[in-house]
Write a protein that holds these residues in place. Structure first.
Motif, short mmCIF file in Angstrom:
data_model
loop_
_atom_site.label_atom_id
_atom_site.label_comp_id
_atom_site.label_asym_id
_atom_site.label_seq_id
_atom_site.Cartn_x
_atom_site.Cartn_y
_atom_site.Cartn_z
N ASP A 10 0.92 -1.28 -0.10
CA ASP A 10 0.11 0.02 -0.01
C ASP A 10 0.66 1.28 -0.06
N THR A 11 2.19 1.04 -0.11
CA THR A 11 2.92 2.40 -0.18
C THR A 11 3.52 2.58 -1.79
N PRO A 12 3.19 3.76 -2.37
CA PRO A 12 3.49 3.66 -3.73
C PRO A 12 4.96 4.65 -3.84
N HIS A 13 5.54 3.93 -4.74
CA HIS A 13 7.18 4.65 -4.91
C HIS A 13 7.16 4.78 -6.27
N PRO A 14 7.20 6.19 -6.83
CA PRO A 14 7.50 6.52 -8.18
C PRO A 14 8.86 5.94 -8.69
N LEU A 15 8.97 5.12 -9.77
CA LEU A 15 10.31 4.74 -10.16
C LEU A 15 11.13 5.82 -10.92
N ALA A 16 12.40 5.93 -11.17
CA ALA A 16 13.09 6.44 -12.08
C ALA A 16 12.62 6.41 -13.69
N GLN A 17 12.64 7.45 -14.48
CA GLN A 17 12.39 7.14 -15.86
C GLN A 17 12.81 5.98 -16.51
N ASP A 18 14.22 5.53 -16.28
CA ASP A 18 15.08 4.62 -16.87
C ASP A 18 14.78 3.12 -16.62
N GLN A 19 13.72 2.89 -15.29
CA GLN A 19 13.68 1.65 -15.00
C GLN A 19 12.69 0.75 -15.84
N ASN A 20 13.26 -0.56 -16.06
CA ASN A 20 12.76 -1.41 -16.89
C ASN A 20 11.59 -2.12 -16.20
N ILE A 21 10.21 -2.05 -16.43
CA ILE A 21 9.22 -2.65 -15.71
C ILE A 21 9.16 -4.33 -16.03
N ASP A 22 9.74 -4.62 -17.13
CA ASP A 22 9.79 -6.12 -17.40
C ASP A 22 10.96 -6.79 -16.39
N ARG A 23 12.03 -6.23 -16.33
CA ARG A 23 13.12 -6.75 -15.41
C ARG A 23 12.73 -6.69 -13.95
N ILE A 24 12.26 -5.47 -13.52
CA ILE A 24 11.74 -5.75 -12.37
C ILE A 24 10.43 -6.70 -11.82
N GLU A 25 9.62 -6.74 -12.80
CA GLU A 25 8.80 -7.91 -12.68
C GLU A 25 9.17 -8.98 -12.57
N ALA A 26 10.11 -9.60 -13.42
CA ALA A 26 10.90 -10.83 -13.70
C ALA A 26 11.45 -11.01 -12.27
N ALA A 27 12.40 -10.09 -11.92
CA ALA A 27 13.05 -10.20 -10.53
C ALA A 27 11.83 -10.43 -9.49
N ALA A 28 11.02 -9.85 -9.28
CA ALA A 28 9.95 -10.07 -8.29
C ALA A 28 9.48 -11.41 -8.50
N LEU A 29 9.04 -11.82 -9.73
CA LEU A 29 8.52 -13.49 -9.71
C LEU A 29 9.75 -14.18 -9.32
N GLU A 30 10.92 -14.10 -9.62
CA GLU A 30 12.04 -15.06 -9.25
C GLU A 30 12.11 -14.91 -7.85
N ALA A 31 11.94 -13.93 -7.20
CA ALA A 31 12.16 -13.59 -5.70
C ALA A 31 11.09 -14.49 -4.88
N VAL A 32 9.68 -14.41 -5.37
CA VAL A 32 8.80 -15.15 -4.87
C VAL A 32 8.79 -16.46 -5.10
N ARG A 33 8.93 -16.96 -6.41
CA ARG A 33 9.44 -18.43 -6.77
C ARG A 33 10.34 -19.15 -5.77
#
Length: 92
Positions: A10-33
């Protein structure tokens, strides 16, 4: 340009403009798995956020069109205080 906001528990964090959402989503999924891990992202304002991603931690991504901010270059050695009307409008 597009701005990505990652919301963690529930805490929003705006990312820097150069952040790659695909890379972040993949890293999050890998962390959960893997049962949990730290995923680092660069925030608007050139600051780093380390997120402990684990099963049960709600994370959402939002993409919005916003004006470009020249200071928002992802350089962690040069953080800045977001003090513009842009940020006030963006975070409200």
């Amino acid at each position: 340009m597009q701005r990505i906001t990652i919301t963690v528990s529930d805490t929003p964090h705006p990312l820097a403009q150069d952040q790659n959402i695909d890379r972040i989503e993949a890293a999050a999924l890998e962390a959960v798995r893997g049962g949990g891990d730290i995923v680092k992202v660069t925030l608007y304002g050139n600051r780093e956020l380390a997120i402990l991603v684990s099963p049960g931690v709600p994370i959402t991504f939002e993409v919005a069109e916003v004006p470009e901010e020249s200071r928002d270059d992802g350089d962690l050695d040069n953080p800045f205080e977001p003090d513009s009307a842009f940020l006030n409008d963006y975070l409200s």
